[in-house]
Scaffold this motif. Structure first.
Motif, PDB file in Angstrom:
ATOM      1  N   GLU A 167       4.396  20.555  98.158  1.00 21.49           N
ATOM      2  CA  GLU A 167       3.388  20.581  99.210  1.00 21.49           C
ATOM      3  C   GLU A 167       3.203  22.000  99.737  1.00 21.49           C
ATOM      4  O   GLU A 167       4.164  22.758  99.885  1.00 21.49           O
ATOM      5  CB  GLU A 167       3.788  19.663 100.355  1.00 21.49           C
ATOM      6  N   GLY A 168       1.967  22.349 100.010  1.00 21.39           N
ATOM      7  CA  GLY A 168       1.674  23.678 100.536  1.00 21.39           C
ATOM      8  C   GLY A 168       0.436  23.669 101.412  1.00 21.39           C
ATOM      9  O   GLY A 168      -0.045  22.618 101.841  1.00 21.39           O
ATOM     10  N   THR A 169      -0.089  24.867 101.646  1.00 19.86           N
ATOM     11  CA  THR A 169      -1.242  25.045 102.519  1.00 19.86           C
ATOM     12  C   THR A 169      -2.249  25.964 101.852  1.00 19.86           C
ATOM     13  O   THR A 169      -1.882  26.976 101.252  1.00 19.86           O
ATOM     14  CB  THR A 169      -0.817  25.659 103.867  1.00 19.86           C
ATOM     15  N   SER A 185      -0.154  28.798  99.624  1.00 21.20           N
ATOM     16  CA  SER A 185       1.280  29.072  99.707  1.00 21.20           C
ATOM     17  C   SER A 185       2.037  27.748  99.712  1.00 21.20           C
ATOM     18  O   SER A 185       1.641  26.806 100.400  1.00 21.20           O
ATOM     19  CB  SER A 185       1.628  29.867 100.961  1.00 21.20           C
ATOM     20  N   PHE A 186       3.102  27.702  98.942  1.00 18.71           N
ATOM     21  CA  PHE A 186       3.950  26.519  98.900  1.00 18.71           C
ATOM     22  C   PHE A 186       5.289  26.774  99.590  1.00 18.71           C
ATOM     23  O   PHE A 186       6.254  26.049  99.382  1.00 18.71           O
ATOM     24  CB  PHE A 186       4.177  26.069  97.449  1.00 18.71           C
ATOM     25  N   SER A 187       5.332  27.807 100.422  1.00 22.74           N
ATOM     26  CA  SER A 187       6.554  28.129 101.150  1.00 22.74           C
ATOM     27  C   SER A 187       6.194  28.864 102.433  1.00 22.74           C
ATOM     28  O   SER A 187       5.267  29.690 102.450  1.00 22.74           O
ATOM     29  CB  SER A 187       7.489  29.001 100.304  1.00 22.74           C
ATOM     30  N   TYR A 188       6.918  28.594 103.507  1.00 18.42           N
ATOM     31  CA  TYR A 188       6.676  29.269 104.772  1.00 18.42           C
ATOM     32  C   TYR A 188       7.022  30.752 104.714  1.00 18.42           C
ATOM     33  O   TYR A 188       6.531  31.541 105.514  1.00 18.42           O
ATOM     34  CB  TYR A 188       7.487  28.613 105.898  1.00 18.42           C
ATOM     35  N   TYR A 218       0.467  34.129 100.869  1.00 19.78           N
ATOM     36  CA  TYR A 218      -0.530  33.347 100.141  1.00 19.78           C
ATOM     37  C   TYR A 218      -0.880  34.046  98.836  1.00 19.78           C
ATOM     38  O   TYR A 218      -1.012  35.268  98.785  1.00 19.78           O
ATOM     39  CB  TYR A 218      -1.791  33.182 100.994  1.00 19.78           C
TER      40      TYR A 218
END
Length: 201
Positions: free
Chosen positions: A103-105, A120-123, A127
């Motif tokens: 999950e990402g944004t 991005s799939f990590s905090y 991106y």
């Protein structure tokens, strides 16, 4: 494969000529499926008047440039619009008989060019480019991503996506023509298996 690069100091005096250790690096990258290209990333044309909302929903990977992070089949990505204007991204694949998801944004990084998304799939990671070169929103999309390495060479990724698990050959050919028009080499593109996806997990 190797290449020598001359480093010139501000004084204008050439200190030395160093053969960049890409002789060792490039073969390692190719083993992992990415093939580096000399020079910085290209600047392809993207979808004009791109509508982020219309792009939401499920997209299935039809064909792609091989990528080390995509080893499975039945690859699907779902975009869901959030209240803050970003999109929740859930990507899935079947690998060794198991359904794997991440999950990402997704965000519109440049309001003046809304087809240039970042995902991005990590905090903790920045991106990465996810550029929509062309789409009709309802059946197909042509997507490109590229990362510069020290401005010496770049690694790129390319996908042709469909709203269903298959696309007519004419649509795939049209997608490849869009890449070619933008001088993006997709001769190594491979098809993604999209068969028996529901019953195998």
């Amino acid at each position: 494969m190797s290449r020598c690069v001359s480093f010139v100091y501000p004084s204008g005096v050439m200190k030395t000529q160093v053969c960049v250790l890409l002789y060792w690096l490039l073969p390692l990258l190719q083993v992992k499926a990415q093939v580096p290209h000399w020079g910085p990333c290209p600047e392809p044309e993207t979808q004009s008047a791109f509508d982020f909302k219309q792009f939401m929903g499920s997209w299935f990977e039809i064909t792609k440039l091989p990528a080390q992070f995509e080893k499975g089949r039945c690859i699907e990505t779902n975009f869901t619009l959030q209240f803050d204007g970003t999109a929740r991204v859930i990507s899935s694949e079947i690998l060794k008989g198991e359904l794997k998801t991440i999950e990402g944004t997704a965000v519109v990084e440049d309001k003046r060019n809304p087809a240039k998304l970042g995902i991005s799939f990590s905090y903790v990671l920045p991106y990465t480019p996810y550029w929509i070169l062309s789409t009709d929103y309802g059946s197909w999309a042509v997507v490109y991503s590229c990362t510069d390495i020290l401005r010496l060479f770049h690694l790129d990724f390319a996908w042709i996506l469909g709203r269903g698990r298959s696309l007519p050959p004419t649509s795939v050919a049209h997608g490849k023509e869009i890449f070619a028009k933008n001088k993006i080499d997709v001769s190594r593109m491979v098809s993604t298996r999209q068969d028996d996806c529901e019953r195998d997990v």
